[in-house]
Design a protein around this motif. Structure first.
Motif, PDB file in Angstrom:
ATOM      1  N   ALA A  22       0.082  -5.775   2.142  1.00 52.39           N
ATOM      2  CA  ALA A  22      -1.138  -5.929   1.222  1.00 52.39           C
ATOM      3  C   ALA A  22      -1.383  -4.529   1.389  1.00 52.39           C
ATOM      4  N   ALA A  23      -1.514  -3.936   0.063  1.00 53.66           N
ATOM      5  CA  ALA A  23      -1.754  -2.214   0.092  1.00 53.66           C
ATOM      6  C   ALA A  23      -0.494  -2.557  -1.394  1.00 53.66           C
ATOM      7  N   THR A  24       0.471  -3.508  -1.071  1.00 50.89           N
ATOM      8  CA  THR A  24       1.459  -3.474  -2.613  1.00 50.89           C
ATOM      9  C   THR A  24       0.343  -4.638  -3.572  1.00 50.89           C
ATOM     10  N   ALA A  25       0.074  -5.485  -2.292  1.00 47.36           N
ATOM     11  CA  ALA A  25      -0.736  -6.796  -3.738  1.00 47.36           C
ATOM     12  C   ALA A  25      -2.003  -6.093  -3.997  1.00 47.36           C
ATOM     13  N   PHE A  26      -2.814  -5.732  -3.314  1.00 51.36           N
ATOM     14  CA  PHE A  26      -4.075  -5.104  -3.353  1.00 51.36           C
ATOM     15  C   PHE A  26      -3.909  -4.325  -5.009  1.00 51.36           C
TER      16      PHE A  26
END
Length: 132
Positions: A22-26
């Protein structure tokens, strides 16, 4: 006598996150960062906005969230937004529309600094954006 600094800026910031995907996608999909590497054994992802680098590490399951009053360490990451107030306002609209982003406070004056800023929490990371 004033001593000259022994350092020359920040090379990268490492953040431990509760959900690496999720952090990478953000950072990739919402902020437009580029992925420059990864280490699946760590696991970690290395990202850049062509000015700064960020390392994201996966936290262990059940890891406690950071609390600035009870834990030492990084409270938030502050990123410059090139393009001044208009760019910050545009980013705020983008962030308000992005899934999983909590706007802590919208764009407002950073008292005493002559610029505007805003704060969000996204994928377990508290991020301040400052108009430059």
């Amino acid at each position: 006598m004033v001593m000259a600094p022994l350092t020359a800026g920040v090379h990268h910031v490492g953040l431990t996150v509760p959900d690496l995907s999720a952090a990478t996608a953000f950072f990739l999909d919402v902020l437009g960062f580029s992925k420059v590497g990864a280490d699946d054994t760590y696991p970690a992802v290395f990202l850049t906005d062509n000015t700064s680098m960020i390392t994201l590490w996966q936290a262990a399951a059940g890891a406690a969230a950071h609390d600035r009053r009870s834990a030492a360490g990084l409270h938030h990451l502050a990123l410059r937004v090139a393009g001044g107030d208009a760019a910050l306002d545009g980013l705020e609209a983008t962030l308000r529309a992005a899934a999983g982003v909590e706007v802590v406070f919208g764009a407002q004056e950073l008292k005493g600094f002559g610029v505007r800023h805003m704060m969000v929490t996204a994928a377990g990371v508290r991020i301040e954006f400052i108009a430059a």
